[in-house]
Motif scaffolding. Structure first.
Motif, mmCIF file in Angstrom:
data_model
loop_
_atom_site.group_PDB
_atom_site.id
_atom_site.type_symbol
_atom_site.label_atom_id
_atom_site.label_comp_id
_atom_site.label_asym_id
_atom_site.label_seq_id
_atom_site.Cartn_x
_atom_site.Cartn_y
_atom_site.Cartn_z
ATOM 1 N N UNK A 52 0.802 -1.225 0.000
ATOM 2 C CA UNK A 52 0.000 0.000 0.000
ATOM 3 C C UNK A 52 0.845 1.291 0.000
ATOM 4 N N UNK A 53 2.044 1.225 0.512
ATOM 5 C CA UNK A 53 2.908 2.416 0.556
ATOM 6 C C UNK A 53 3.846 2.497 -0.644
ATOM 7 N N UNK A 54 3.596 1.713 -1.687
ATOM 8 C CA UNK A 54 4.505 1.664 -2.834
ATOM 9 C C UNK A 54 4.710 3.027 -3.492
ATOM 10 N N UNK A 55 3.664 3.835 -3.558
ATOM 11 C CA UNK A 55 3.805 5.154 -4.187
ATOM 12 C C UNK A 55 4.824 6.018 -3.436
ATOM 13 N N UNK A 56 4.931 5.800 -2.139
ATOM 14 C CA UNK A 56 5.913 6.544 -1.342
ATOM 15 C C UNK A 56 7.301 5.954 -1.566
ATOM 16 N N UNK A 57 7.394 4.627 -1.533
ATOM 17 C CA UNK A 57 8.689 3.958 -1.698
ATOM 18 C C UNK A 57 9.298 4.286 -3.055
ATOM 19 N N UNK A 58 8.468 4.324 -4.098
ATOM 20 C CA UNK A 58 8.955 4.557 -5.456
ATOM 21 C C UNK A 58 8.585 5.948 -5.969
ATOM 22 N N UNK A 59 8.449 6.904 -5.070
ATOM 23 C CA UNK A 59 8.008 8.234 -5.483
ATOM 24 C C UNK A 59 8.980 8.911 -6.449
ATOM 25 N N UNK A 60 10.231 8.488 -6.452
ATOM 26 C CA UNK A 60 11.200 9.090 -7.359
ATOM 27 C C UNK A 60 11.085 8.544 -8.776
ATOM 28 N N UNK A 61 10.331 7.451 -8.970
ATOM 29 C CA UNK A 61 10.221 6.867 -10.308
ATOM 30 C C UNK A 61 8.916 6.092 -10.455
ATOM 31 N N UNK A 62 7.850 6.792 -10.796
ATOM 32 C CA UNK A 62 6.541 6.156 -10.947
ATOM 33 C C UNK A 62 6.514 5.206 -12.138
ATOM 34 N N UNK A 63 7.335 5.469 -13.136
ATOM 35 C CA UNK A 63 7.401 4.574 -14.295
ATOM 36 C C UNK A 63 7.952 3.208 -13.879
ATOM 37 N N UNK A 64 8.992 3.208 -13.047
ATOM 38 C CA UNK A 64 9.541 1.949 -12.539
ATOM 39 C C UNK A 64 8.473 1.196 -11.767
ATOM 40 N N UNK A 65 7.727 1.885 -10.932
ATOM 41 C CA UNK A 65 6.661 1.248 -10.165
ATOM 42 C C UNK A 65 5.636 0.611 -11.099
ATOM 43 N N UNK A 66 5.260 1.307 -12.143
ATOM 44 C CA UNK A 66 4.308 0.751 -13.108
ATOM 45 C C UNK A 66 4.865 -0.514 -13.749
ATOM 46 N N UNK A 67 6.141 -0.495 -14.095
ATOM 47 C CA UNK A 67 6.767 -1.684 -14.674
ATOM 48 C C UNK A 67 6.785 -2.837 -13.671
ATOM 49 N N UNK A 68 7.114 -2.542 -12.421
ATOM 50 C CA UNK A 68 7.188 -3.587 -11.394
ATOM 51 C C UNK A 68 5.819 -4.207 -11.106
ATOM 52 N N UNK A 69 4.769 -3.498 -11.448
ATOM 53 C CA UNK A 69 3.410 -4.009 -11.267
ATOM 54 C C UNK A 69 2.896 -4.735 -12.513
ATOM 55 N N UNK A 70 3.619 -4.651 -13.599
ATOM 56 C CA UNK A 70 3.226 -5.278 -14.864
ATOM 57 C C UNK A 70 3.197 -6.800 -14.704
ATOM 58 N N UNK A 71 2.057 -7.439 -14.967
ATOM 59 C CA UNK A 71 1.957 -8.893 -14.790
ATOM 60 C C UNK A 71 3.012 -9.692 -15.569
ATOM 61 N N UNK A 72 3.323 -9.267 -16.773
ATOM 62 C CA UNK A 72 4.316 -10.001 -17.558
ATOM 63 C C UNK A 72 5.697 -9.958 -16.928
ATOM 64 N N UNK A 73 6.080 -8.796 -16.428
ATOM 65 C CA UNK A 73 7.381 -8.674 -15.766
ATOM 66 C C UNK A 73 7.386 -9.484 -14.471
ATOM 67 N N UNK A 74 6.313 -9.388 -13.718
ATOM 68 C CA UNK A 74 6.231 -10.127 -12.452
ATOM 69 C C UNK A 74 6.323 -11.637 -12.709
ATOM 70 N N UNK A 75 5.672 -12.072 -13.772
ATOM 71 C CA UNK A 75 5.719 -13.485 -14.121
ATOM 72 C C UNK A 75 7.140 -13.918 -14.503
ATOM 73 N N UNK A 76 7.849 -13.036 -15.190
ATOM 74 C CA UNK A 76 9.206 -13.354 -15.632
ATOM 75 C C UNK A 76 10.227 -13.331 -14.489
ATOM 76 N N UNK A 77 9.982 -12.500 -13.481
ATOM 77 C CA UNK A 77 11.002 -12.276 -12.461
ATOM 78 C C UNK A 77 10.683 -12.798 -11.063
ATOM 79 N N UNK A 78 9.436 -12.804 -10.688
ATOM 80 C CA UNK A 78 9.077 -13.083 -9.294
ATOM 81 C C UNK A 78 9.276 -14.554 -8.952
ATOM 82 N N UNK A 79 10.055 -14.786 -7.923
ATOM 83 C CA UNK A 79 10.248 -16.130 -7.395
ATOM 84 C C UNK A 79 9.206 -16.329 -6.304
ATOM 85 N N UNK A 80 8.421 -17.316 -6.455
ATOM 86 C CA UNK A 80 7.336 -17.548 -5.485
ATOM 87 C C UNK A 80 7.763 -18.505 -4.410
#
Length: 80
Positions: A52-80
Motif C-alpha cells: 500500500x505504501x509503494x507510491x511513497x517507496x517509489x516516489x522518485x520513479x513512478x514509471x519503474x513502479x508501473x513496470x514492477x506491477x506489470x503482470x508479464x514482468x512479475x511473471x518473468x522475475x518473481x520467485x514464489x
C-alpha cells in the motif's frame, strides 16, 4: 544502490522490448535481472511494488513502479 540502478535499467529495457513485441529480448533482460549477484534486491522491489505504501517507496520513479506491477514482468522475475 547499484543493484537498484541495474534493475531499473534492465526493467526499462524489458518494457521497451515487450512494447515492441520482441519477446526474445524481453526474456534476455529478465535473465539478466534474475542472474545478477544481488537478485534479492529485485525480489524485494517486486514485493514492495504491491505494498500500500509503494507510491511513497517509489516516489522518485513512478514509471519503474508501473513496470514492477506489470503482470508479464512479475511473471518473468518473481520467485514464489
Amino acid at each position: 544502490m547499484n543493484a537498484y540502478h541495474v534493475t531499473k535499467a534492465c526493467v526499462a529495457q524489458w518494457a521497451a522490448a515487450t512494447a515492441q513485441g520482441d519477446h526474445e529480448a524481453a526474456d534476455q533482460w529478465a535473465r539478466v535481472v534474475n542472474e545478477q549477484p544481488m537478485a534479492d534486491v529485485v525480489q524485494a522491489m517486486l514485493h514492495q511494488a504491491l505494498d500500500p505504501a509503494a507510491e511513497i517507496v517509489f516516489e522518485d520513479d513512478s514509471r519503474l513502479l508501473a513496470h514492477l506491477r506489470e503482470p508479464g514482468l512479475r511473471s518473468a522475475l518473481l520467485i514464489r
